[in-house]
Design an enzyme around this catalytic site. Structure first.
Site, PDB file in Angstrom:
ATOM      1  N   GLU A 190      40.134  45.250  38.533  1.00 15.28           N
ATOM      2  CA  GLU A 190      40.598  44.539  37.340  1.00 15.28           C
ATOM      3  C   GLU A 190      39.840  44.961  36.082  1.00 15.28           C
ATOM      4  O   GLU A 190      39.802  44.229  35.097  1.00 15.28           O
ATOM      5  CB  GLU A 190      40.509  43.021  37.568  1.00 15.28           C
ATOM      6  CG  GLU A 190      41.443  42.570  38.682  1.00 15.28           C
ATOM      7  CD  GLU A 190      41.168  41.175  39.210  1.00 15.28           C
ATOM      8  OE1 GLU A 190      40.157  40.569  38.809  1.00 15.28           O
ATOM      9  OE2 GLU A 190      41.955  40.693  40.034  1.00 15.28           O
ATOM     10  N   ASP A 192      35.526  37.622  43.830  1.00 20.65           N
ATOM     11  CA  ASP A 192      35.766  36.355  43.158  1.00 20.65           C
ATOM     12  C   ASP A 192      34.732  35.348  43.653  1.00 20.65           C
ATOM     13  O   ASP A 192      34.421  35.297  44.858  1.00 20.65           O
ATOM     14  CB  ASP A 192      37.147  35.796  43.528  1.00 20.65           C
ATOM     15  CG  ASP A 192      38.284  36.360  42.702  1.00 20.65           C
ATOM     16  OD1 ASP A 192      38.014  37.102  41.741  1.00 20.65           O
ATOM     17  OD2 ASP A 192      39.441  36.060  43.032  1.00 20.65           O
ATOM     18  N   HIS A 246      34.201  36.049  38.467  1.00 21.79           N
ATOM     19  CA  HIS A 246      33.711  37.115  39.349  1.00 21.79           C
ATOM     20  C   HIS A 246      32.187  37.073  39.477  1.00 21.79           C
ATOM     21  O   HIS A 246      31.490  36.546  38.600  1.00 21.79           O
ATOM     22  CB  HIS A 246      34.110  38.492  38.805  1.00 21.79           C
ATOM     23  CG  HIS A 246      35.574  38.765  38.866  1.00 21.79           C
ATOM     24  ND1 HIS A 246      36.222  39.601  37.964  1.00 21.79           N
ATOM     25  CD2 HIS A 246      36.544  38.325  39.719  1.00 21.79           C
ATOM     26  CE1 HIS A 246      37.505  39.658  38.261  1.00 21.79           C
ATOM     27  NE2 HIS A 246      37.722  38.902  39.311  1.00 21.79           N
TER      28      HIS A 246
END
Length: 600
Positions: free
Chosen positions: A342, A366, A537
Site C-alpha cells: 500500500e 495491520d 499499520h
C-alpha cells in the site's frame, strides 16, 4: 560477503584518541601515549567484531594516525577521516585534554566520547568538559562513562561501556547507511491512507534520502517490452513452482480463476518481483539493450501502491512484497529488501530502521484487532496464559501477504527455539522449514479483482519482538512509537477460531506487548497499546530493540512519543539532559525541536 546493491558505500567509524598535549620535563603526553592508543584499538576491535553492515560484512573502522593533543592534530585527523569517508566518530581518552582543540567539529558526523573512569587521570573531567563544549556549540555528542573505577593499566572494556559503545555504533551505522539513498514509490496514494502520502521534505531533511517515483504502469511496460532478465525470470519461476505451495481458494466457485488463469498469474507475479528488484537496485545484465533501465533507483526501501487502481485489474503484489522482504529466494539466502504494501512509506521507513539495526527481515502488518482475555474466553472458552495473560490480551497482526516469510518462526536457533535470523545465518534447512510452513492462497477476488496470491502462515513460535510506528503530525513533525513484547502461540483451535473472523488466507501473528499494569499508562494493558497506536499499520522486528531505536531516533532528531523501554537502557546525547531530567519523554521532544532535522 554479498552483492554491492546500492551506490554510496557503507559508513565508516573513525576513532579519535585524544591526549593531554603537555610535554615538558615530565613528558605528560609521552606517559599517556600507549594507554590512549590502546583505548582506541580496543574500541575499534569491539566495533569490528560485533557490528556488521546490512550486506554481512564487518564495519570498517579507522583510527587517527596519532593521538590528538592540539588543534593541528585534530585537523590532520579530520583530513584523514574525510578521505576515508568517515561518518561516525568516537573520541576516546583516559586523561584530561584540551577540549575545544581536540573535539570533533564536523557538523555532519555522529559523535560519541568515551572518557575512562579511572582515578589516576581525569578522563571523566575531560568527558564532562568536552560534552559541555559540544552542547555549547550545538554539536550533540553521546557521553560514554563506565560505572566502576578501573585501574589505569586495565585494558579490558567494562560490560556497561561495551553496551553503550555498541548501542552508539549500531544506531550510528544505521543512520549513516541511509544517507544519499532513495525511497522508491511505485504508484502513489493507496485508498486514502495517510502513510502513503509522500512527504519529500521529511525524507530529505531528517533521513538524508531522496524520493524517487515511478508509475505502476512501468511494471507493465517492462513486461511488454521484455525489459527484464529472462534467464533470472525462468530460474525464479522454476524455483517458485518447486517450492511455493498453492493453498486453498476461498472464493466462491463462480468467481474463482481457472487453472490456466492461475498458472498465468504465477508467471505474472514472479515477473513482477524480478522487475521490482531491478527498479530498486538496477541490473547490469540489462545494460547491453536497456542501459537506462539497468541503472535502477538506488532504493534502500520502497513501497507498492497496489490498491485499487492496480489490483482491480492486475494480480496483486503480495508475492513480490512477501518474498522481497524475506531473507532468501531463488538465489538462496540474501539480504532482505524493504518493500511496503500500500506504499505506506512511513511503515516502510520503520521497517528500514529496524532492518539496519538488526540485519534481519521485517514484518509489515495491520495492527488489526485487540483481543481481551474476556473476549477470547467468550468466543473460544480459552483462558489466556503467559505473556498474553500478563497483558490482559493481545493484538492481531495481519495483512495481505506483506510480512517476511521468516515471521512464521520455523527457523530454529541452537536450542530449538523459533527465531528470525540475520540473513547470513539462514540455512537451507531454515529455508525449507519456512517454505513448508507457508502456502500461497489465491487472492480474495472481492478485495483483489485482478487476482494474485497471498502468503499464508501462522506464527507458532513465541519470540521477542518490537513493534514500531513512525507518524507525521502537522505542526509537530515526525514521532515514533515503540512497543516491545512477544509473538505468542495459541492452541491451534483457538487460533483458527479467531483467525477465521478475518481473512483466513493472510499471514497471522498474535502479539502481546510488555505491559506495566499502571493506571493511566499507555502500556497498562494490550488494549491501551492498541488504543494509543498512531496508525493502522505497524512494523515489527525480531528482538527487543527499543533501546537501540531510541538512540537512533535521537540521532535523527525524531522524538519517541510512546515506549516501554526501561529507563536504565535509554541512551541519548548528553545535551538532552539540559532539556530536563525528570520528564525524559518531554525532554526528548524539546531537544529534537531545538536541534531540528539532521540535514536541515
Amino acid at each position: 560477503m554479498a552483492e554491492e546493491r546500492l551506490v554510496g558505500g557503507y559508513p565508516v567509524i573513525g576513532i579519535r584518541p585524544t591526549i593531554d598535549g603537555r610535554k615538558g620535563p615530565l613528558d605528560v603526553r609521552g606517559s599517556l601515549e600507549e594507554q590512549t592508543m590502546g583505548m582506541a584499538k580496543a574500541a575499534a576491535d569491539l566495533f569490528r567484531e560485533n557490528l556488521k553492515y546490512s550486506n554481512g560484512e564487518p564495519v570498517k573502522v579507522v583510527i587517527a594516525d596519532s593521538t590528538i593533543g592540539r588543534v593541528r592534530e585534530s585537523a590532520a585527523c579530520a583530513e584523514k577521516f574525510r578521505k576515508e569517508g568517515v561518518d561516525i566518530t568516537l573520541t576516546v581518552t583516559p586523561c584530561w585534554c584540551y577540549g575545544s582543540e581536540t573535539m570533533d567539529m564536523d557538523p555532519q558526523t555522529i559523535k560519541g566520547v568515551w572518557g575512562l573512569n579511572a582515578t589516576e587521570r581525569p578522563g571523566a573531567v575531560y568527558l564532562a568538559s568536552v560534552l559541555a563544549t559540544h552542547a555549547q556549540k550545538g554539536l550533540p555528542a553521546f557521553g560514554i562513562y563506565g560505572h566502576d573505577v578501573q585501574e589505569a593499566d586495565d585494558g579490558e572494556i567494562p560490560a556497561d561501556v561495551k553496551d553503550m559503545l555498541l548501542r552508539f555504533g549500531r544506531a550510528a551505522v544505521a543512520v549513516a547507511s541511509m544517507r544519499g539513498k532513495s525511497y522508491l514509490q511505485i504508484g502513489s496514494i493507496c485508498m486514502g491512507i495517510g502513510g502513503s502520502i509522500i512527504d519529500s521534505d521529511f525524507i530529505e531533511s531528517y533521513l538524508g534520502m531522496r524520493v524517487e517515483s515511478v508509475d505502476e504502469v512501468e511494471i507493465i511496460r517492462r513486461m511488454t517490452e521484455g525489459i527484464y532478465d529472462e534467464e533470472e525470470f525462468q530460474k525464479a519461476l522454476a524455483w517458485t513452482k518447486a517450492n511455493c505451495k498453492e493453498g486453498f481458494d476461498k472464493n466462491p466457485d463462480w468467481i474463482q480463476k481457472s487453472r490456466e488463469e492461475k498458472d498465468k498469474q504465477w508467471e505474472f507475479v514472479v515477473k513482477m518481483m524480478v522487475i521490482i528488484k531491478d527498479l530498486m537496485r538496477g541490473n547490469k545484465k540489462l545494460e547491453s539493450k536497456f542501459a537506462e533501465e539497468a541503472l535502477g533507483h538506488n532504493a534502500i526501501a520502497a513501497g507498492f501502491q497496489g490498491q485499487r487502481q492496480w489490483t482491480d485489474f492486475y494480480p496483486n503484489c503480495d508475492f513480490a512484497e512477501a518474498m522481497l522482504n524475506t531473507s532468501f529466494d531463488w538465489e538462496g539466502a540474501r539480504e532482505p529488501f524493504v518493500l511496503a504494501t500500500e506504499n505506506d512509506v512511513l511503515n516502510s521507513l520503520g521497517m528500514l530502521f529496524m532492518k539496519l539495526l538488526t540485519n534481519r527481515p521485517q514484518i509489515f502488518a495491520d495492527v488489526r484487532t485487540y483481543w481481551s482475555g474476556e473476549a477470547v474466553k467468550r468466543v473460544t472458552g480459552y483462558e489466556l496464559e503467559g505473556h498474553a495473560k500478563e497483558a490482559n490480551g493481545f493484538i492481531h497482526l495481519i495483512n495481505s501477504g506483506a510480512a517476511c516469510l521468516d515471521a512464521c518462526g520455523e527457523a530454529k536457533d541452537e536450542n530449538g527455539n523459533g527465531v528470525i535470523k540475520e540473513w547470513w545465518n539462514v540455512t537451507e534447512a531454515d529455508q525449507k522449514a519456512i517454505l513448508e510452513a507457508t502456502t500461497w492462497n489465491p487472492a480474495d477476488n472481492g478485495y483483489f479483482r485482478g487476482g494474485g496470491y497471498s502468503s499464508r502462515f501462522v506464527t507458532r513460535a513465541e519470540m521477542p519482538a518490537t513493534m514500531i510506528r513512525l507518524n507525521l503530525v502537522k505542526g509537530l513533525g515526525p514521532v515514533l512509537q515503540i512497543a516491545e513484547g512477544w509473538t505468542i502461540s495459541l492452541p491451534e483451535e483457538v487460533s483458527d477460531t479467531l483467525w477465521k473472523r478475518t481473512d483466513y488466507t493472510w499471514p497471522c501473528t498474535w502479539f502481546a506487548p510488555r505491559c506495566d499494569g499502571a493506571e493511566g499508562s499507555a502500556f497498562n494493558t494490550a488494549y491501551e497499546v492498541m488504543r494509543n497506536w498512531g496508525a493502522n499499520h505497524g512494523a515489527i522486528s525480531y528482538g527487543h530493540i527499543g533501546a537501540d531505536l531510541i538512540t537512533m531516533c535521537s540521532m535523527l532528531r525524531i522524538p519517541v512519543a510512546m515506549h516501554n523501554v526501561a529507563d536504565k537502557d535509554i541512551f541519548r546525547p548528553a545535551a538532552w539532559g539540559a532539556f530536563g531530567t525528570k520528564d525524559r519523554e518531554g525532554a526528548d521532544f524539546r531537544a529534537c525541536q531545538n536541534y531540528g532535522p539532521l540535514y536541515k
